[in-house]
Design a protein around this motif. Structure first.
Motif, PDB file in Angstrom:
ATOM      1  N   VAL A  88      52.502  31.035 -14.455  1.00 14.88           N
ATOM      2  CA  VAL A  88      51.982  31.435 -13.055  1.00 14.88           C
ATOM      3  C   VAL A  88      50.807  30.318 -12.864  1.00 14.88           C
ATOM      4  O   VAL A  88      49.833  29.816 -13.208  1.00 14.88           O
ATOM      5  CB  VAL A  88      50.865  32.677 -13.616  1.00 14.88           C
ATOM      6  CG1 VAL A  88      51.007  33.313 -11.893  1.00 14.88           C
ATOM      7  CG2 VAL A  88      51.863  33.400 -13.602  1.00 14.88           C
ATOM      8  N   LYS A  89      51.823  30.145 -11.081  1.00 13.11           N
ATOM      9  CA  LYS A  89      49.977  29.132 -10.849  1.00 13.11           C
ATOM     10  C   LYS A  89      49.911  29.526  -9.467  1.00 13.11           C
ATOM     11  O   LYS A  89      49.986  30.315  -8.612  1.00 13.11           O
ATOM     12  CB  LYS A  89      50.542  27.685 -10.695  1.00 13.11           C
ATOM     13  CG  LYS A  89      50.556  27.024 -12.212  1.00 13.11           C
ATOM     14  CD  LYS A  89      50.902  26.309 -13.007  1.00 13.11           C
ATOM     15  CE  LYS A  89      51.120  25.283 -13.766  1.00 13.11           C
ATOM     16  NZ  LYS A  89      50.984  23.379 -13.854  1.00 13.11           N
ATOM     17  N   ARG A 121      44.631  48.014  -1.894  1.00 13.99           N
ATOM     18  CA  ARG A 121      46.153  48.085  -2.177  1.00 13.99           C
ATOM     19  C   ARG A 121      47.102  48.065  -1.588  1.00 13.99           C
ATOM     20  O   ARG A 121      48.062  47.895  -2.228  1.00 13.99           O
ATOM     21  CB  ARG A 121      45.601  49.584  -1.634  1.00 13.99           C
ATOM     22  CG  ARG A 121      44.503  50.745  -1.800  1.00 13.99           C
ATOM     23  CD  ARG A 121      44.738  51.913  -1.079  1.00 13.99           C
ATOM     24  NE  ARG A 121      43.048  52.744  -1.466  1.00 13.99           N
ATOM     25  CZ  ARG A 121      42.953  53.686  -1.357  1.00 13.99           C
ATOM     26  NH1 ARG A 121      43.948  54.948  -1.129  1.00 13.99           N
ATOM     27  NH2 ARG A 121      41.373  54.431  -1.732  1.00 13.99           N
ATOM     28  N   ILE A 122      47.638  47.168  -0.799  1.00  9.42           N
ATOM     29  CA  ILE A 122      48.558  46.426   0.206  1.00  9.42           C
ATOM     30  C   ILE A 122      48.853  45.854  -1.076  1.00  9.42           C
ATOM     31  O   ILE A 122      50.383  45.741  -1.288  1.00  9.42           O
ATOM     32  CB  ILE A 122      47.925  45.941   1.613  1.00  9.42           C
ATOM     33  CG1 ILE A 122      47.720  47.486   2.468  1.00  9.42           C
ATOM     34  CG2 ILE A 122      49.831  44.956   1.722  1.00  9.42           C
ATOM     35  CD1 ILE A 122      48.191  46.722   3.880  1.00  9.42           C
ATOM     36  N   PHE A 123      48.077  44.804  -1.500  1.00  7.32           N
ATOM     37  CA  PHE A 123      48.179  43.017  -2.758  1.00  7.32           C
ATOM     38  C   PHE A 123      49.595  44.302  -3.476  1.00  7.32           C
ATOM     39  O   PHE A 123      49.989  43.460  -4.030  1.00  7.32           O
ATOM     40  CB  PHE A 123      46.962  43.072  -2.925  1.00  7.32           C
ATOM     41  CG  PHE A 123      46.782  41.722  -3.779  1.00  7.32           C
ATOM     42  CD1 PHE A 123      47.795  40.594  -3.718  1.00  7.32           C
ATOM     43  CD2 PHE A 123      46.749  42.233  -5.110  1.00  7.32           C
ATOM     44  CE1 PHE A 123      48.292  39.512  -3.829  1.00  7.32           C
ATOM     45  CE2 PHE A 123      47.715  41.195  -5.735  1.00  7.32           C
ATOM     46  CZ  PHE A 123      47.556  39.380  -5.478  1.00  7.32           C
ATOM     47  N   LEU A 124      48.015  45.683  -4.337  1.00  9.85           N
ATOM     48  CA  LEU A 124      48.325  45.733  -5.249  1.00  9.85           C
ATOM     49  C   LEU A 124      49.973  46.544  -4.839  1.00  9.85           C
ATOM     50  O   LEU A 124      50.726  46.886  -6.255  1.00  9.85           O
ATOM     51  CB  LEU A 124      47.642  46.768  -5.815  1.00  9.85           C
ATOM     52  CG  LEU A 124      46.368  46.300  -6.035  1.00  9.85           C
ATOM     53  CD1 LEU A 124      45.503  47.714  -7.267  1.00  9.85           C
ATOM     54  CD2 LEU A 124      46.414  45.427  -7.843  1.00  9.85           C
ATOM     55  N   ALA A 125      49.775  47.501  -3.949  1.00  7.08           N
ATOM     56  CA  ALA A 125      51.560  47.733  -3.968  1.00  7.08           C
ATOM     57  C   ALA A 125      53.125  46.761  -3.267  1.00  7.08           C
ATOM     58  O   ALA A 125      54.152  47.256  -3.855  1.00  7.08           O
ATOM     59  CB  ALA A 125      51.231  48.691  -2.614  1.00  7.08           C
ATOM     60  N   VAL A 126      52.366  45.686  -2.448  1.00  6.63           N
ATOM     61  CA  VAL A 126      53.679  44.889  -2.869  1.00  6.63           C
ATOM     62  C   VAL A 126      53.994  44.597  -3.958  1.00  6.63           C
ATOM     63  O   VAL A 126      54.982  43.922  -5.107  1.00  6.63           O
ATOM     64  CB  VAL A 126      53.166  43.740  -1.785  1.00  6.63           C
ATOM     65  CG1 VAL A 126      53.717  42.954  -2.030  1.00  6.63           C
ATOM     66  CG2 VAL A 126      52.897  44.297  -0.704  1.00  6.63           C
ATOM     67  N   ASP A 157      43.327  35.412 -10.442  1.00  3.67           N
ATOM     68  CA  ASP A 157      43.661  35.121 -11.567  1.00  3.67           C
ATOM     69  C   ASP A 157      44.217  36.836 -11.956  1.00  3.67           C
ATOM     70  O   ASP A 157      44.980  37.542 -12.815  1.00  3.67           O
ATOM     71  CB  ASP A 157      41.880  35.365 -12.233  1.00  3.67           C
ATOM     72  CG  ASP A 157      41.836  33.940 -12.858  1.00  3.67           C
ATOM     73  OD1 ASP A 157      42.871  33.381 -13.047  1.00  3.67           O
ATOM     74  OD2 ASP A 157      40.479  33.841 -13.168  1.00  3.67           O
ATOM     75  N   ARG A 158      43.989  37.836 -10.247  1.00  2.81           N
ATOM     76  CA  ARG A 158      44.668  39.484 -10.770  1.00  2.81           C
ATOM     77  C   ARG A 158      46.154  38.896 -10.731  1.00  2.81           C
ATOM     78  O   ARG A 158      46.804  40.166 -11.916  1.00  2.81           O
ATOM     79  CB  ARG A 158      43.949  40.111  -9.292  1.00  2.81           C
ATOM     80  CG  ARG A 158      44.690  41.633  -9.966  1.00  2.81           C
ATOM     81  CD  ARG A 158      43.437  42.517  -8.394  1.00  2.81           C
ATOM     82  NE  ARG A 158      42.613  42.569  -8.752  1.00  2.81           N
ATOM     83  CZ  ARG A 158      41.462  42.081  -7.558  1.00  2.81           C
ATOM     84  NH1 ARG A 158      41.800  41.218  -7.087  1.00  2.81           N
ATOM     85  NH2 ARG A 158      40.161  42.250  -8.210  1.00  2.81           N
ATOM     86  N   PHE A 159      46.546  38.115 -10.210  1.00  2.00           N
ATOM     87  CA  PHE A 159      48.206  38.252  -9.944  1.00  2.00           C
ATOM     88  C   PHE A 159      48.534  37.778 -11.446  1.00  2.00           C
ATOM     89  O   PHE A 159      49.677  38.142 -11.376  1.00  2.00           O
ATOM     90  CB  PHE A 159      48.471  36.675  -9.447  1.00  2.00           C
ATOM     91  CG  PHE A 159      49.731  36.465  -8.777  1.00  2.00           C
ATOM     92  CD1 PHE A 159      50.337  38.255  -8.077  1.00  2.00           C
ATOM     93  CD2 PHE A 159      50.383  34.995  -9.008  1.00  2.00           C
ATOM     94  CE1 PHE A 159      52.113  37.375  -7.969  1.00  2.00           C
ATOM     95  CE2 PHE A 159      52.098  35.249  -8.768  1.00  2.00           C
ATOM     96  CZ  PHE A 159      52.409  36.434  -7.863  1.00  2.00           C
TER      97      PHE A 159
END
Length: 369
Positions: free
Chosen positions: A200-201, A151-156, A188-190
């Motif tokens: 994107v890399k 959740r932190i990853f997605l929120a950031v 890949d999600r990024f």
């Protein structure tokens, strides 16, 4: 150096076996941003405090380019080890320093960081203990531990998109150690979260942790990662291309994940990674007589047989004494790869033949996980 990947998937996976510490001298201080809006989404640190990051805005020609760097700091694999982190900077934004130094790949000086100096640069602080993969809804009131790294990853990322990353021309996801693993697991999600027009890399620095047996022949690190994935309920957030084929605990090891990543990925890793030597190859439980003690503290104290065993398994970003391979510095190799000027696929010769490499001498209290 060798290249790995499914030829049909367009994977660009490079192994660069190098000694690399991302941050170093010639830095500048950047203040902390607490992401208060994430709390309502349950995107919080182990102690329930809001996640945090440090951001240096881009300028000039780099205003629409974004570099997102995830901090490292090992993992916690059960309630006991997570409680030990809970009231430290690795478990609570309340304990984080208000400013950090940006240098190396985060430098804003063209002299020290020619390819990325004017980009928007973000350092995401690490406070969940799972390389930003955990998501457990329930919170035990007895411990008040929150396992919410995913959740932190997605929120950031959502917050950065709102601050302009939705207009990104170029983007690089990177990190060091456990943060380097984050860059691999979320690569890949990024890519899917950014516009299709964005280049994107991803780059992982010291994040390629290997599934190797200890000197005692035990699978110490495999059991540890199994516990991390179970404690944080990470399986559902790991790449499905891996979990569909392997036990989820194995999908914390890049060797099982990276070949299926479709976004270009650059991997920097020391052949004699100090954390892996201390915690995978020769953890204390596998070396009861201390045979590896001196070697783990200082590579120059390793015997020829120990070096042979290890060979099987930011300060230096652009300094005058930066390690080089084939007369190429770390900074130039990464920049050339990102901007498609040239590829770079090298494995260095065994220690101590390359005199440009650096080794760190550790104190005895730095041997623990």
């Amino acid at each position: 150096m060798h290249r790995m990947g499914n030829k049909g998937s367009g994977v660009s996976l490079y192994f660069l076996i190098w000694t690399l510490v991302t941050l170093g001298a010639n830095g500048f201080n950047v203040g902390i941003t607490y992401l208060q809006s994430a709390v309502a989404k349950g995107a919080v640190c182990l102690d329930g405090s809001p996640p945090a990051y440090h951001m240096s805005p881009g300028f000039g020609a780099g205003v629409n380019n974004w570099l997102v760097f995830f901090e490292g700091g090992s993992w916690c694999n059960n309630v006991t080890s997570c409680l030990a982190r809970k009231n430290t900077r690795l478990g609570s934004s309340k304990q984080m320093t208000k400013e950090v130094s940006f240098s190396g790949i985060l430098s804003n000086k063209e002299k020290f960081n020619p390819d990325f100096y004017n980009w928007n640069k973000i350092k995401v602080r690490y406070c969940d203990g799972s390389s930003f993969t955990g998501d457990v809804e329930a919170v035990n009131p007895a411990t008040n531990l929150h396992f919410r790294g995913q959740r932190i990853f997605l929120a950031v990322i959502e917050d950065l998109l709102a601050k302009g990353m939705k207009n990104a021309k170029n983007a690089l996801l990177t990190g060091c150690s456990a943060g380097g693993l984050t860059a691999i697991l979320h690569c890949d999600r990024f890519r899917t979260l950014l516009p299709a027009s964005t280049k994107v890399k991803c780059m992982a620095d010291a994040g390629f942790f290997i599934n190797a047996k200890s000197v005692a022949g035990t699978s110490h690190i495999q059991a540890f990662y199994n516990d991390v994935v179970a404690t944080h309920q990470s399986a559902k957030n790991l790449p499905a291309s891996c979990t569909s084929r392997f036990n989820p605990g194995l999908c914390f090891f890049p060797q099982y994940v990276a070949p299926q990543i479709s976004t270009p990925l650059f991997i920097l890793n020391a052949a004699y990674d100090s954390w892996q030597v201390k915690n995978i190859l020769a953890p204390g439980v596998a070396d009861p007589h201390g045979t590896w003690h001196d070697c783990k503290l200082d590579i120059t104290k390793c015997s020829s047989s120990q070096l042979q065993i290890m060979q099987g398994t930011q300060e230096t970003w652009l300094r005058d004494d930066s390690p080089v391979l084939d007369k190429t510095s770390i900074s130039k190799a990464v920049g050339d790869w990102y901007f498609d000027r040239s590829g770079f696929q090298k494995i260095d010769c065994p220690y101590p033949c390359d005199k440009s490499c650096h080794n760190r001498v550790f104190d005895s209290d730095e041997l623990s996980e």
